[in-house]
Scaffold this active site. Structure first.
Site, PDB file in Angstrom:
ATOM      1  N   CYS A 308       2.752  -0.466   1.779  1.00 28.20           N
ATOM      2  CA  CYS A 308       3.885  -0.987   2.535  1.00 28.20           C
ATOM      3  C   CYS A 308       5.174  -0.798   1.717  1.00 28.20           C
ATOM      4  O   CYS A 308       5.457   0.309   1.257  1.00 28.20           O
ATOM      5  CB  CYS A 308       3.640  -2.446   2.916  1.00 28.20           C
ATOM      6  SG  CYS A 308       4.880  -3.176   4.005  1.00 28.20           S
ATOM      7  N   LEU A 309       5.962  -1.844   1.494  1.00 30.26           N
ATOM      8  CA  LEU A 309       7.182  -1.707   0.695  1.00 30.26           C
ATOM      9  C   LEU A 309       6.860  -1.264  -0.726  1.00 30.26           C
ATOM     10  O   LEU A 309       7.662  -0.591  -1.374  1.00 30.26           O
ATOM     11  CB  LEU A 309       7.942  -3.032   0.649  1.00 30.26           C
ATOM     12  CG  LEU A 309       8.306  -3.725   1.959  1.00 30.26           C
ATOM     13  CD1 LEU A 309       9.202  -4.908   1.688  1.00 30.26           C
ATOM     14  CD2 LEU A 309       8.966  -2.769   2.915  1.00 30.26           C
TER      15      LEU A 309
END
Length: 574
Positions: A308-309
């Site tokens: 994800c991030l």
């Protein structure tokens, strides 16, 4: 965002007013949807042809509903002429009149508004998407599935139980309200605890700074791949989504396959971390973690993994290292991670100048973004799955489902520092600086086109956070070899996909350097489908590149001593 030290009194007043406004609107801009509605309504008023089409569609739908009402009154076969059932109305009870007419009427309303908000001359695309989104939210509130007197499943349950379902639902509602007011975690989380039945893969904390702890996991095989793995999770989530209960832990699986695994555990920031920015997450996070890994496993390259991030951060770090001639990375694996934010999916509905300014005004007062603010946005993106269906199940049907490990993890959310989150939303989401070669690391721009190391990239089919077509855009940003996997499931369940789970499948194909670009639609049609989990395919890919089997390294080193047992202390912060 103006700096508090340099802003004028009028700017400070505006910031304070917008922060107060955000508290009343639950951090949602009122200007952005108003502008979108005005744009759509004004342009639709100037489009007589489009209005005629919509009027004709409404007339056609009304005639269909009238015919179904007539057939129902005359005793015709229930459900005749209805389309394939929507999952909200898939139960057999919905196929009987008058409930079939209610469901059909609702679906026609949705279809009309979906049509009304597209292909209107002159309407900004973002504005059209916003109007469609809010129209859907308002329609969902009045869905016949959400109301006890129009939901046949609820009526049948009420008749069968004499209303006891409402009594149980009232108890569940009162319990949830009390937990909400007191800040207590959701019901059922009491059965889960980090270090007891979550995040229990044996390991040691071997590095700690003001932003993260680094965990090294104990080997479980006599020999291991020579090159270790460094996993960078998102700071919006606690790392142990990758180390859930035994049997569903990716970390456990990797260690059992003979990998030396390191994982970053981010600190849950408070107001005192308000000034930490993306550069801090790069330097205190990825750079120091990589330095510690190099001290424990010297003279070996490292396989970087980002989720994800954390995947976006790992890609930024890898591009900066490539720019600087740093060749310590052997490969890069990205799970549901975007590097081009030009088409971020429905999450982009909450990202424009009006919305970001409101968030920044609120974050500068508090120093961080609360976890429930992000959770609220995700709930609206999947309002049926995360809100309405749960309310019907718990409060109307009186069914309190048991939490599983993934749901317990989801309730254990984190905060985000104000400076970092502002940087992330503006520079990546709003301006798309990373994909367009403007993103600065150490004061100088980086480019994803500098990446030459092999990549393993995973997208998930029903991802509302990082849509797989957005993740796929990495193919035209860098010339490296990319093995792309598209797996069933969503942003979390698609990644937490251990072997042995049923109803799982994935597609996989490799883009070699110098080969022509394949568009996402063509890739989807051409890539072969495999049943089961994608984890073994990734493990095989890593084994091909992980070097020879060697004696496992010891836990910690003189330059990175053991500081305590996994899962560490930062993951326990609330």
């Amino acid at each position: 965002m103006h700096s508090p030290e340099t802003e004028s009194p009028s700017q400070r007043l505006d910031a304070q007013f917008h922060a107060a406004l955000a508290r009343w609107t639950r951090s949602l801009s009122v200007v952005s949807p108003a502008l979108a509605l005005a744009d759509w309504a004004l342009h639709l008023s100037l489009s007589p042809g489009r209005r005629m089409e919509l009027a004709a569609l409404a007339h056609e739908q009304a005639m269909t509903l009238a015919a179904q009402a007539r057939d129902g009154l005359l005793g015709a076969r229930d459900g005749e002429g209805t389309p394939a059932p929507d999952r909200r109305f898939a139960a057999p009870e919905w196929q009987h009149w008058p409930f079939s007419a209610l469901a059909q009427g609702f679906l026609m309303q949705e279809a009309w508004w979906r049509e009304a908000t597209r292909e209107v001359w002159g309407v900004d695309r973002h504005h059209g998407d916003l109007v469609a989104f809010w129209a859907r939210q308002l329609l969902d509130m009045g869905s016949p599935a959400n109301l006890p007197w129009t939901n046949p499943e609820v009526l049948r349950r009420t008749w069968a139980e004499g209303g006891l379902n409402f009594a149980r639902g009232a108890q569940a509602w009162a319990d949830d309200l009390q937990r909400l007011l007191t800040g207590a975690p959701p019901a059922g989380t009491e059965g889960f605890a980090v270090g007891r039945n979550l995040a229990v893969t044996p390991g040691k904390v071997v590095w700690r700074n003001a932003l993260m702890e680094l965990i090294q996991y104990a080997p479980q095989t006599a020999a291991v791949q020579a090159e270790p793995l460094l996993i960078v999770p998102a700071w919006i989530m606690k790392y142990y989504i990758l180390d859930l209960a035994p049997g569903s832990s990716l970390v456990e699986y990797l260690v059992q396959q003979g990998h030396t695994v390191f994982v970053i555990s981010w600190k849950n920031p408070g107001a005192e971390q308000r000034d930490l920015g993306m550069e801090d997450y790069l330097q205190l996070g990825v750079a120091e973690a990589l330095q510690a890994v190099n001290a424990i496993v010297p003279r070996r390259k490292v396989h970087a993994v980002g989720y994800c991030l954390g995947g976006t951060l790992a890609a930024i770090a890898a591009a900066a290292m490539a720019r600087d001639g740093d060749d310590r990375l052997a490969s890069l694996t990205l799970f549901a991670a975007q590097t081009d934010f030009s088409e971020p999916g429905e999450l982009g509905l909450f990202i424009d100048e009006s919305q970001l300014s409101l968030l920044e005004a609120q974050m500068r007062q508090r120093g961080y973004l609360r976890a429930d603010q992000m959770a609220g946005a995700f709930q609206m993106l999947r309002s049926y799955d995360l809100l309405w269906s749960r309310m019907v199940q718990q409060y109307l049907l009186g069914e309190r489902p048991a939490l599983n490990a993934l749901m317990a993890w989801n309730a254990d959310a984190t905060r985000m520092p104000a400076h970092m989150h502002g940087d992330y939303l503006r520079e990546l989401f709003l301006r798309n600086d990373l994909a367009e070669g403007r993103y600065l690391v150490g004061g100088h721009a980086i480019a994803l086109s500098d990446l030459q190391l092999p990549m393993f990239v995973v997208g998930t089919e029903t991802d509302h956070v990082a849509p797989w077509r957005s993740v796929y855009k990495l193919h035209h940003l860098c010339p490296a070899e990319i093995r792309f996997v598209l797996t069933s499931g969503g942003h979390n369940a698609g990644i937490v996909s251990p072997p042995g789970q049923g109803h799982r499948h994935y597609r996989m194909a490799t883009a070699a350097p110098g080969r022509p670009y394949v568009a996402p639609k063509d890739w989807f049609e051409q890539a072969p489908v495999a049943e089961g989990s994608w984890w073994p395919a990734w493990a095989a890919w890593l084994a091909e590149r992980g070097g020879p089997r060697v004696k496992p390294p010891r836990l910690g080193a003189k330059a990175a001593p053991v500081l305590g047992d996994a899962p560490g202390t930062y993951v326990l912060e609330r």
